[in-house]
Write a protein that holds these residues in place. Sequence first.
Motif: not given
Lengths: 550, 550
Positions: B510-511, B514, B539, B546-550
């Motif tokens: 899903s990442t 998006l 984003c 805007c991912n946490i793990n970017s």
Amino acid sequence: MKLPALLLALAHLHGVLGLWPLPRSLQTGSSALKLASNFDIHVNIAHAPSDLGSAIARTKSFLKNDKLGRLVVGRGTLDSNVVQRAGSLRTLELSLAPGSPVRSITDEARLPIGTRSEEYALHIPADGFTATLTANSTLGLLRGLTTFEQLWYEASGQVYTMETPVSISDSPAYPFRGFMLDTSRNFFPVSDIQRTLDAMSWVKMSQFHWHVTDSQSFPLEVPGFTELASKGAYASSMVYSPQDVQDIVAYAGARGIDVMIEIDTPGHTAIISAAHPEHIACAEASPWTTFANEPPPGQLRLASPATTNFTADLLASVARMFPSSLMSTGGDELNTECYVQDPETQADLKASGRTLEQALDVFTRTTHAAIRAEGKTPAVWEEMVLEHNVTLGNDTVVMVWISSANAAAVAAKNFRIVHGPSDFFYLDCGAGEWVGDDVANSWCDPFKTWQKSYTFDPQANISASQAHLVLGGEQLLWTEQSGPENLDSIVWPRAASSTEVFWSGPGGNSTTALPRLHDLAFRMRQRGVKAIPLQPLWCALREGQCNINS
Amino acid sequence: MKLPALLLALAHLHGVLGLWPLPRSLQTGSSALKLASNFDIHVNIAHAPSDLGSAIARTKSFLKNDKLGRLVVGRGTLDSNVVQRAGSLRTLELSLAPGSPVRSITDEARLPIGTRSEEYALHIPADGFTATLTANSTLGLLRGLTTFEQLWYEASGQVYTMETPVSISDSPAYPFRGFMLDTSRNFFPVSDIQRTLDAMSWVKMSQFHWHVTDSQSFPLEVPGFTELASKGAYASSMVYSPQDVQDIVAYAGARGIDVMIEIDTPGHTAIISAAHPEHIACAEASPWTTFANEPPPGQLRLASPATTNFTADLLASVARMFPSSLMSTGGDELNTECYVQDPETQADLKASGRTLEQALDVFTRTTHAAIRAEGKTPAVWEEMVLEHNVTLGNDTVVMVWISSANAAAVAAKNFRIVHGPSDFFYLDCGAGEWVGDDVANSWCDPFKTWQKSYTFDPQANISASQAHLVLGGEQLLWTEQSGPENLDSIVWPRAASSTEVFWSGPGGNSTTALPRLHDLAFRMRQRGVKAIPLQPLWCALREGQCNINS
């Protein structure tokens, strides 16, 4: 004719009267009354302001076009026999109490919070003799007109009520009944804001809190600072010009709504770096999770005298765009790590010999002085009082958002309070998480139902001696996952919940309130606001029959 | 010109190609190509059906009017230099593989599920020579046109792609990619359904499951049974006439969508009592909580021969209104207490010497025989297989809704499966409880995010030997708290999630999906479907930031 009498009795028992918010004092009878075909509204006021005339025109339009059949099986067609024989109301007379100043609605709505006169008295006789609406201000008359509009239904071409005589004496429990919209994370055209102001006015909201800018975009064209929008708006079509602002505040004022603008500082300002990288710390810092609660990171260099002056000048210029006496300077979610890792800020702190907290105090005092010089009273988010030790004027308004429990601590510090707690009033909660790679649910799950908001107690844990500090509250729409597409549907009729708490007072019963809220939602739809259904229509037409305990 | 080359490379790395669902086989290059001003679509098919011509006209309209700037900072304006010098595509040629039958899109879309040909191959050369789209059916060509539309962006007045050559070979993983709408609890005008069908077709959905009636209202005018709608619809304006049905199925068919009508029986039928009280048990029973999961209670008297014949005749008449080979007879949430307390049912059971389960078997066999006589294959909700012991043809389609875990048990009984599990695909969950006096959250909390739906595995816990039983699945909108006001915003783009699972196959990330879903949502908005934003625009324009793990 036994049947109509029975129906009348049932109608009354079922309390279908569609008022929202409920007046503080209300007596109704059980006589039918219809509006005469030549019904008109007269104003017994010398030199009545033009916005009162416009309000009357809107009321007459709603009376004609709401065409709301009563929310009962048959939609009121069975009332027709009774209505045919009922008296006709020809006139509603509006007057101000002797000695009341004749101010426009707009001017009254922009008086300092707590000093506006919103009370009114409405009397509709059962016999069709003149109805009267009196108040101490044109704003009070507007509130009364709004109530008057909600009394009427239509069936078989007749506009009527089944509940005269009606006697209402009304005034709000709290002056601040608000709605906050974030226009930075996603943009909303002026027409969306105006439609929202319409809906707000129909439920007697008094305050539009416009969170216009944030880290994501800067959609406000500020005189003297036009580069902020030209470089920081999402697109040139996504900018509020000074003319747009004038249109919005005029539209709001005429509807009894004051517009409190917020320029959130010193955090939530990353996008300023597009035009002024020199004023923003950690705009390029990574990972963003270290430097901000949301991307992009970036905060005003609060320890820099140049940035402080820039901010003060910017806020002063924004202040001059808005007639309200309130203005929010924000102050939420300040990230200290951003400043720890910013060499410029560290140099500024060293040069001044100040700690970060001391620099924040100077920054806040300077920016607040700037807007006070423009006649504004500052509003701030709760962190400025509960997490930082800044010097604030004792008239500062503090907006509680993190938790409803925090209001007590703000009251203990003797600041005036606006309730906007995420656990009751955040309209965005419960629809999933917007972060791109986080499939969790929203941080403030669950969805805040209207029933939950309706249970809010503005005085919970606040001592009697501090009770006067509570100005009211607001429901809020943060727009990570909202845009014009779902503005109406995520807000209405839910946001009407808090305005009943803050107008009528807390302690209402959501089960008995539901039919009135249906009524409101139907009127909103007929007036062009896409309020969602709260139940199947089957339930909306049968009060109580979709209760578990029916 | 170093800059454009760099941008091109970045664009490709970032994977902005806006296809949804993702083709099963896709190769793209990194050459720019623009649509020639005289671009046209040619059909190399003798006697091409008119609905293919209409589909082509829609495609050309979208190419002209989507005007979607690439979702990058600058919205693609920096592409212009490269695009100016790029080749121009003048022609897309459509052809059918040799020997393919020349059937209309509509006819192909209505073939029995699993026998429709949807595969296609699309090739767009980098040099602007003719692009080609080939398929084994006009329905396949429609799917290919839908893909073609999603390849193009607009900047500086040019319609272009940055990713030629494009080679796509595509076919669905599952034939049933559906959306279910409940038009009984709240009513939706034909235009809302048609707009929904449009959006469904843009994501290659194949099946509209129309839950048209339920206990709350009967909005379908059925020839020979017009009293059901005239007495059971919410209003005369809230009825689907036979002409409306024809319009809807024609609109769907032309867009490659088959319409599976559902008349839910023997439960969820209370409103039939308005016209035929003799056929409904416990219509007036109280409290409703004892007799139904939702008010109003009331179920068909399944043990009555008269009611069974009435139902069979009704279903047969409905069957004749719909060209699909599938028809649902429902079968969920049968309340046995309703029959225990119904004297007529008890008398009928006694007279026939049957148990309730035996009577249900007779009822189901009779009604299924009636629709089979009209050429329909029945579909039923899972309870008919898992909670009751009725005789079902082994081609019956079973719809799983209570829990995704139940699919395995249905497969074990060797029935074909449509996945519609509430724990993944119920679009109404998480927005509060609609019951009037229950302030709890929704029974199926939390909100089903698109990311959650996206993780669905159609073969979870199903053995390899039963894998062929899975027809696909659907996302569902039960409308206790939905109406035209929030139809688009509650459905889109979320419901696109499952269609990628069922077209492209499960296991997507899903990442990385998006950005494509943003692209889809933007196109939907520009085409008039109010798909909501999933993130701040900031984003959406910055993939991954805007991912946490970017």
